[in-house]
Design a protein around this motif. Sequence first.
Motif, mmCIF file in Angstrom:
data_model
loop_
_atom_site.group_PDB
_atom_site.id
_atom_site.type_symbol
_atom_site.label_atom_id
_atom_site.label_comp_id
_atom_site.label_asym_id
_atom_site.label_seq_id
_atom_site.Cartn_x
_atom_site.Cartn_y
_atom_site.Cartn_z
ATOM 1 N N SER A 36 -0.647 -1.452 -14.728
ATOM 2 C CA SER A 36 0.786 -1.433 -14.972
ATOM 3 C C SER A 36 1.383 -0.071 -14.642
ATOM 4 O O SER A 36 2.441 0.008 -14.028
ATOM 5 N N LEU A 37 0.738 1.006 -15.021
ATOM 6 C CA LEU A 37 1.217 2.352 -14.730
ATOM 7 C C LEU A 37 1.244 2.598 -13.230
ATOM 8 O O LEU A 37 2.188 3.189 -12.694
ATOM 9 N N HIS A 38 0.190 2.115 -12.556
ATOM 10 C CA HIS A 38 0.136 2.273 -11.099
ATOM 11 C C HIS A 38 1.323 1.569 -10.436
ATOM 12 O O HIS A 38 1.960 2.093 -9.526
ATOM 13 N N ASP A 39 1.638 0.347 -10.919
ATOM 14 C CA ASP A 39 2.756 -0.408 -10.351
ATOM 15 C C ASP A 39 4.081 0.308 -10.575
ATOM 16 O O ASP A 39 4.936 0.362 -9.692
ATOM 17 N N VAL A 40 4.238 0.838 -11.786
ATOM 18 C CA VAL A 40 5.478 1.541 -12.112
ATOM 19 C C VAL A 40 5.663 2.766 -11.232
ATOM 20 O O VAL A 40 6.736 3.010 -10.669
ATOM 21 N N LEU A 41 4.583 3.549 -11.073
ATOM 22 C CA LEU A 41 4.671 4.755 -10.238
ATOM 23 C C LEU A 41 4.939 4.410 -8.782
ATOM 24 O O LEU A 41 5.706 5.091 -8.093
ATOM 25 N N SER A 42 4.344 3.332 -8.311
ATOM 26 C CA SER A 42 4.576 2.904 -6.929
ATOM 27 C C SER A 42 6.033 2.513 -6.728
ATOM 28 O O SER A 42 6.647 2.851 -5.713
ATOM 29 N N GLN A 43 6.574 1.799 -7.699
ATOM 30 C CA GLN A 43 7.974 1.394 -7.596
ATOM 31 C C GLN A 43 8.901 2.600 -7.629
ATOM 32 O O GLN A 43 9.896 2.655 -6.897
ATOM 33 N N LEU A 44 8.575 3.588 -8.458
ATOM 34 C CA LEU A 44 9.376 4.807 -8.517
ATOM 35 C C LEU A 44 9.356 5.536 -7.182
ATOM 36 O O LEU A 44 10.377 6.058 -6.727
#
Length: 241
Positions: A36-44
Amino acid sequence: MRFRRSIALPASVSALAAVVVLAIGPGGIASAASTSLHDVLSQLRRNSKVSERLNAAFFRAPQTQGYSGSALRPTDDDTAFGVSSADGGLSLKADHVTVTEQGGNTVVARTPQTSGTFEVPIQLPNRAKVIKVQASYNDSTGNNTSPGGTQASSGFNFELIQYGLLGDSSTELLSQTAGIRSTDGRKGTDSLGLANSGFQINNSTNRYVLRVTITDTNTATKFYGFTLQYQLGKGVPGAPA
């Protein structure tokens, strides 16, 4: 005998916890959080790239600033002029009031005038690059007289002057050092050639002035205004690197 205290959870919380455990499986909670953190950072990161492209498009796109004829002011307070309420055109009057002393008497008279110079300061963001200058006018044919009293080729002369902050070291920023004249008998908008295809504003060391000299007192000869196009480029506060 010792008794163990038990805490009863609400049925809804217990059910939710069971669903999460079943969905993730043993040891899956840490893994899910990491993903989930990886997805959030990628989206940012993706959002950041999109914002950078949008900002770049905004800052690189030409901006426009206009100065109407009524915004210009004469460099000589004795200059007589008018601004049409119908079309906003700036025109030079055929004469102006003069006050002289003759034999101890004050004599007020109307004196012919053949030219008048009008200016407006340019107010643009620091480090903006000016890429285009246009002048709009109606130049009636004939009756043109230069400031020196000789016949002028047309009714207007346009200039863009750079001054040092103390008024010294003036530089003509148009492509012709004496300014660019209008076309006699023309009504329309001219693009004025810029020296070196443009210049960058430096408000910390210079000030900039748009100038028109009117050399015709025909009431049909009117100046309508200047238009500047400029870009905000690299190094401008807020612009992308």
